[in-house]
Scaffold this active site. Sequence first.
Site, short mmCIF file in Angstrom:
data_model
loop_
_atom_site.label_atom_id
_atom_site.label_comp_id
_atom_site.label_asym_id
_atom_site.label_seq_id
_atom_site.Cartn_x
_atom_site.Cartn_y
_atom_site.Cartn_z
CD GLU A 134 -51.14 13.48 8.77
OE1 GLU A 134 -52.35 13.51 9.00
OE2 GLU A 134 -50.27 13.39 9.64
CB CYS A 182 -44.04 20.57 8.51
SG CYS A 182 -43.28 19.05 9.11
CB CYS A 197 -41.30 6.84 9.49
SG CYS A 197 -39.58 7.22 9.90
CB CYS A 211 -38.68 7.73 16.93
SG CYS A 211 -37.25 8.15 15.90
CB CYS A 271 -42.58 9.33 16.33
SG CYS A 271 -43.12 10.09 14.79
CB CYS A 298 -42.96 17.85 16.65
SG CYS A 298 -41.46 16.84 16.60
#
Length: 386
Positions: A113, A144, A151, A155, A158, A376
């Site tokens: 993305e 971005c 990932c 976190c 997220c 975010c």
Amino acid sequence: MAPSMPGRNKLIYLLDAPAPPVDKNLFGLSREQLRALIVDLGQPVYRVDQLLTAMFRQSVDSLDAVSVLPRALREEIVNLGWGIAIPKILEGFRSVDGTERYLIAGEDGQTVETVWMPGGDGGEKGDDTADDFDGANTKRATICVSSQVGCAVNCRFCLTAKLGLQRNLKAGEIAGQVIAVLGRHKVELGRDRINLVFMGMGEPFLNYDEFMAAVRLLVEETGIAESRMTVSTSGIVPGILRFAQESVRPKLAISLNASNDRVREEIMPVTRKWKIEDVMHAAAQLKLRPRERVTFEYVLLGGINDSLQQADELVRLVRSASFPSKVNLIAWNSGPGIEYVAPESSRVEAFQKRLIQNGVPAFLRRPRGRDIYAACGQLKRTTREI
């Protein structure tokens, strides 16, 4: 600050199929690698500039279309197995605020993305290049960019973490996101003001070599200055130390999100390996440019890290640093299956005010594209309502 809840993603277009696979991709090779290929073919070195200009400035995605090269040379390059495969935008979604989120296909067809934010999100406030812009008849936007498919940092707040790490992106796949979006918006390089933030899917410093190769390509071949780029890390200390030695590099943002190790470890397991003190020490090795600051990003989670006591801890932490810095506050953006709540707007305002009163530059990043899962912490390759 209660977020607007995501609704049905507004599909704005279906575009090309993924770029046809090539055995060896010219797009993503460094200038030195292209030079070696051209010299081996007995060609003058100015052919390197012709190829790079075609790919990075004109978004040419086929050797046949590089008409400035002699036909015989193009055929010879193809016969050696080389081709041009620039990542393609497969789907795009537009937010009510003008933000656009794209699913862009990599070399194996997997998507990552990338987000276009016209006008930016306020994250550049307080930076050395924030105000030197003449807006007459020019575009101003932030792109971005992702560095990995998924990932591994995990976190807790997220959505990308739910994908896990599927693979690293190559330099051409990282730089290609930028080229695809620049083409989509007909950006005039050298005229329009474009900022790049490597804050999309993935941890850039866990794909360090390919990420930095992409940065060098973009600086050298598009002319977007490294001072217009920011990379965000969760605090990968070896990566920060390597980054500190680079002669050409973006600005550094550290995703801090807590004022002490106890809370940070709870929401960011990477803290078990590198404590806040380790991250701060590594960041201190960076030789900052005039007026440059290190950015501390702080995602505010309701009842977790948004108290005034934690604001005071953050003040002490930031003021103890041996380098100039600022804090970007981000009210948490919701996502399905994540058991946090957004902070109340009054607590966000009080937190920011406490930092500023104590001499810490603190800015609130505007949420962009929440309704299309582009904000975010929301990037998860969403294609339909979830």
